[in-house]
Design a protein around this motif. Structure first.
Motif, mmCIF file in Angstrom:
data_model
loop_
_atom_site.group_PDB
_atom_site.id
_atom_site.type_symbol
_atom_site.label_atom_id
_atom_site.label_comp_id
_atom_site.label_asym_id
_atom_site.label_seq_id
_atom_site.Cartn_x
_atom_site.Cartn_y
_atom_site.Cartn_z
ATOM 1 N N TRP A 274 61.673 -10.180 8.460
ATOM 2 C CA TRP A 274 61.092 -9.327 9.487
ATOM 3 C C TRP A 274 62.199 -8.614 10.252
ATOM 4 O O TRP A 274 63.300 -9.129 10.395
ATOM 5 C CB TRP A 274 60.288 -10.142 10.499
ATOM 6 C CG TRP A 274 59.131 -10.891 9.939
ATOM 7 C CD1 TRP A 274 57.830 -10.471 9.828
ATOM 8 C CD2 TRP A 274 59.147 -12.228 9.412
ATOM 9 N NE1 TRP A 274 57.055 -11.445 9.270
ATOM 10 C CE2 TRP A 274 57.831 -12.544 8.997
ATOM 11 C CE3 TRP A 274 60.151 -13.189 9.255
ATOM 12 C CZ2 TRP A 274 57.495 -13.762 8.452
ATOM 13 C CZ3 TRP A 274 59.825 -14.410 8.693
ATOM 14 C CH2 TRP A 274 58.512 -14.686 8.308
ATOM 15 N N GLU A 276 62.485 -5.615 13.756
ATOM 16 C CA GLU A 276 61.821 -4.776 14.748
ATOM 17 C C GLU A 276 62.521 -3.432 14.805
ATOM 18 O O GLU A 276 63.743 -3.365 14.953
ATOM 19 C CB GLU A 276 61.876 -5.466 16.112
ATOM 20 C CG GLU A 276 61.207 -4.678 17.235
ATOM 21 C CD GLU A 276 61.526 -5.260 18.598
ATOM 22 O OE1 GLU A 276 60.592 -5.498 19.375
ATOM 23 O OE2 GLU A 276 62.727 -5.475 18.892
ATOM 24 N N LYS A 280 58.154 -1.976 16.870
ATOM 25 C CA LYS A 280 57.179 -2.331 15.845
ATOM 26 C C LYS A 280 57.801 -3.325 14.875
ATOM 27 O O LYS A 280 58.946 -3.155 14.457
ATOM 28 C CB LYS A 280 56.707 -1.080 15.099
ATOM 29 C CG LYS A 280 55.618 -1.372 14.070
ATOM 30 C CD LYS A 280 55.135 -0.092 13.379
ATOM 31 C CE LYS A 280 54.056 -0.407 12.344
ATOM 32 N NZ LYS A 280 53.605 0.817 11.637
ATOM 33 N N HIS A 282 58.261 -4.943 11.337
ATOM 34 C CA HIS A 282 58.119 -4.607 9.919
ATOM 35 C C HIS A 282 58.440 -5.855 9.088
ATOM 36 O O HIS A 282 59.420 -6.558 9.375
ATOM 37 C CB HIS A 282 59.066 -3.469 9.535
ATOM 38 C CG HIS A 282 58.847 -2.210 10.306
ATOM 39 N ND1 HIS A 282 58.048 -1.188 9.852
ATOM 40 C CD2 HIS A 282 59.323 -1.817 11.524
ATOM 41 C CE1 HIS A 282 58.041 -0.209 10.749
ATOM 42 N NE2 HIS A 282 58.812 -0.571 11.773
ATOM 43 N N SER A 283 57.638 -6.125 8.076
ATOM 44 C CA SER A 283 57.867 -7.302 7.235
ATOM 45 C C SER A 283 58.126 -6.874 5.796
ATOM 46 O O SER A 283 57.630 -5.826 5.336
ATOM 47 C CB SER A 283 56.667 -8.253 7.284
ATOM 48 O OG SER A 283 55.500 -7.630 6.785
ATOM 49 N N PHE A 284 58.899 -7.699 5.089
ATOM 50 C CA PHE A 284 59.290 -7.408 3.706
ATOM 51 C C PHE A 284 59.165 -8.679 2.887
ATOM 52 O O PHE A 284 59.608 -9.751 3.319
ATOM 53 C CB PHE A 284 60.734 -6.885 3.649
ATOM 54 C CG PHE A 284 60.976 -5.714 4.559
ATOM 55 C CD1 PHE A 284 60.821 -4.423 4.097
ATOM 56 C CD2 PHE A 284 61.331 -5.910 5.891
ATOM 57 C CE1 PHE A 284 61.027 -3.339 4.950
ATOM 58 C CE2 PHE A 284 61.547 -4.848 6.745
ATOM 59 C CZ PHE A 284 61.386 -3.548 6.273
ATOM 60 N N ALA A 341 65.107 -5.500 3.882
ATOM 61 C CA ALA A 341 65.150 -5.322 5.336
ATOM 62 C C ALA A 341 66.436 -4.628 5.761
ATOM 63 O O ALA A 341 66.418 -3.749 6.640
ATOM 64 C CB ALA A 341 65.015 -6.678 6.029
ATOM 65 N N PHE A 344 66.093 -0.975 4.927
ATOM 66 C CA PHE A 344 65.167 -0.344 5.863
ATOM 67 C C PHE A 344 65.854 -0.106 7.206
ATOM 68 O O PHE A 344 65.685 0.942 7.825
ATOM 69 C CB PHE A 344 63.934 -1.234 6.043
ATOM 70 C CG PHE A 344 62.872 -0.633 6.922
ATOM 71 C CD1 PHE A 344 61.918 0.226 6.399
ATOM 72 C CD2 PHE A 344 62.823 -0.936 8.283
ATOM 73 C CE1 PHE A 344 60.937 0.785 7.213
ATOM 74 C CE2 PHE A 344 61.852 -0.383 9.104
ATOM 75 C CZ PHE A 344 60.905 0.477 8.565
ATOM 76 N N ASN A 348 66.366 3.497 9.097
ATOM 77 C CA ASN A 348 65.491 3.746 10.249
ATOM 78 C C ASN A 348 66.090 3.414 11.612
ATOM 79 O O ASN A 348 65.377 3.434 12.618
ATOM 80 C CB ASN A 348 64.187 2.957 10.076
ATOM 81 C CG ASN A 348 63.357 3.467 8.923
ATOM 82 O OD1 ASN A 348 62.673 4.475 9.032
ATOM 83 N ND2 ASN A 348 63.424 2.769 7.793
#
Length: 404
Positions: A274, A276, A280, A282-284, A341, A344, A348
């Motif tokens: 996980w 943040e 928000k 976000h999980s992977f 993760a 990501f 982001n």
């Protein structure tokens, strides 16, 4: 409900329910129990952004007058990787500190691998006249284990009765973990055999984990023979033993364990991470090739891996226990949740921003190597909290010193 979600590994749901609570009724005001539960949930998924908002809410509503809330706030920051902020809150509590305050600080240092600092805090606690509790010794012994402080851990364990604390299964598990991680497996087994109480699954699990680290087949089999009786539905024990067999090139035994898993209808707990981003969560999870965003993340990790190979990196495919081609094993490694993760986070988050990730299992060796490289290549700090401890990756080096 918020507390139940937080305690049963559904922290993201706890945070969302808290938001619903605030939006549902202007007259419905959270109390200190609500705040503590949500802080625990924030810590569970490394939701530092939500935790900071809650910190502001605590100050605005005057909850900072309650030591229980400040203890939970301190623990939240430490469990989100902000050790210095946690220490600042500990200092802020001042003379109102209770045993929980000291335990939280000791545990925080331990999770981050600062064993000697944890020992120093333990000594300070004794000096101010507070008696260590059962939890205190679990925290400080765990800190010694993560830092490889074997002699110090032994002395602490032997001193427990001086404080009228009788060792429980949790303390023995800490000692087995301490000895096992340091490679002193014979002594760990001797300790188990000398226990005045029946060894718990935690104790045997600590031995099994150590056997996995050091590739000790015989003791691994001994631990599993007990664990299969105590935890017949825990697929993780089968997987760990299969990993030991795989690294020892005992493929026939690996096949037997896979058949047992299928026979009993057991499934391995999937790796999940996980993080943040912009408040928000976000999980992977594992590879899903039909998911275009996941393909993009894998492609980015693949680029880093290709550069690493030019510098001598060899993917640790031994942890993939399928009888498939090496190329396919490498593809599976690219799909590990912590790698997704990290990718990501790189895409982001802003340049220079710390990437914070939580993993539900132990960080694997291959992900550890890849994350070290990425931290150096991208000049980013990456903080990963796995099931055991924190890993702070900076400039190609991990705070654990490759000892985890």
């Amino acid at each position: 409900m918020i507390a139940c979600y937080a305690k049963n590994e559904r922290p993201a749901d706890a945070i969302e329910l808290f938001k619903d609570m605030l939006a549902s009724d202007a007259d419905l005001v959270p109390n200190s129990i609500t705040i503590v539960s949500v802080l625990n949930a924030c810590a569970g998924v490394n939701a530092l952004g939500h935790g900071k908002l809650l910190h502001a809410y605590i100050l605005r509503r005057g909850f900072d007058s309650l030591v229980s809330v400040l203890n939970a706030l301190m623990a939240m920051y430490m469990r989100c990787g902000c050790l210095e902020v946690g220490r600042h809150i500990f200092n802020w509590i001042g003379r109102r500190r209770d045993v929980v305050s000291w335990n939280s600080l000791i545990s925080g240092y331990g999770m981050h691998g600062f064993g000697r600092e944890a020992l120093q805090v333990f000594e300070e606690m004794i000096q101010v006249g507070l008696s260590p509790s059962i939890i205190t010794f679990i925290s400080v012994l765990g800190a010694c284990s993560h830092a490889g402080l074997v002699d110090e851990g032994k002395k602490l364990f032997e001193s427990m009765m001086d404080y009228s604390v009788k060792p429980r299964a949790e303390h023995y598990a800490c000692m087995v973990d301490l000895l096992g991680r340091a490679g002193q497996l014979d002594e760990a087994v001797e300790l188990i055999q000398s226990m005045h109480i029946e060894p718990s699954p935690q104790v045997w699990g600590a031995l099994l984990g150590a056997c996995r680290i050091h590739g000790h087949v015989e003791y691994g089999e001994m631990a599993c023979s007990r664990l299969f009786d105590l935890e017949p539905r825990n697929a993780g024990n089968y997987v760990l033993l299969a990993d030991i067999y795989s690294r020892a090139k005992l493929q026939d035994q690996v096949a037997v364990l896979k058949e047992l898993l299928e026979e009993h209808g057991l499934e391995k707990v999937p790796g999940c991470s996980w993080m943040e981003v912009n408040k928000k969560i976000h999980s992977f999870t594992s590879v899903d090739n039909k998911n275009p965003p996941v393909e993009q993340l894998q492609a980015l990790i693949g680029e880093f891996v290709a550069q690493m190979k030019n510098e001598g990196y060899v993917p640790d495919t031994e942890i993939v226990m399928y009888d498939i081609e090496e190329e396919e094993k490498e593809r599976i490694l690219l799909g590990h949740s912590e790698k997704l993760a990290v990718a990501f986070g790189l895409i982001n988050t802003r340049s220079g921003e710390v990437i914070r990730i939580t993993k539900n299992l132990r960080l694997c060796e291959d992900c550890h190597s890849v994350t070290k490289f990425i931290s150096k290549f991208t000049e980013r700090e990456i903080v990963v909290k796995d099931v055991n401890r924190f890993h702070h990756f900076r400039d190609g080096i991990c705070s654990c010193g490759d000892y985890w």
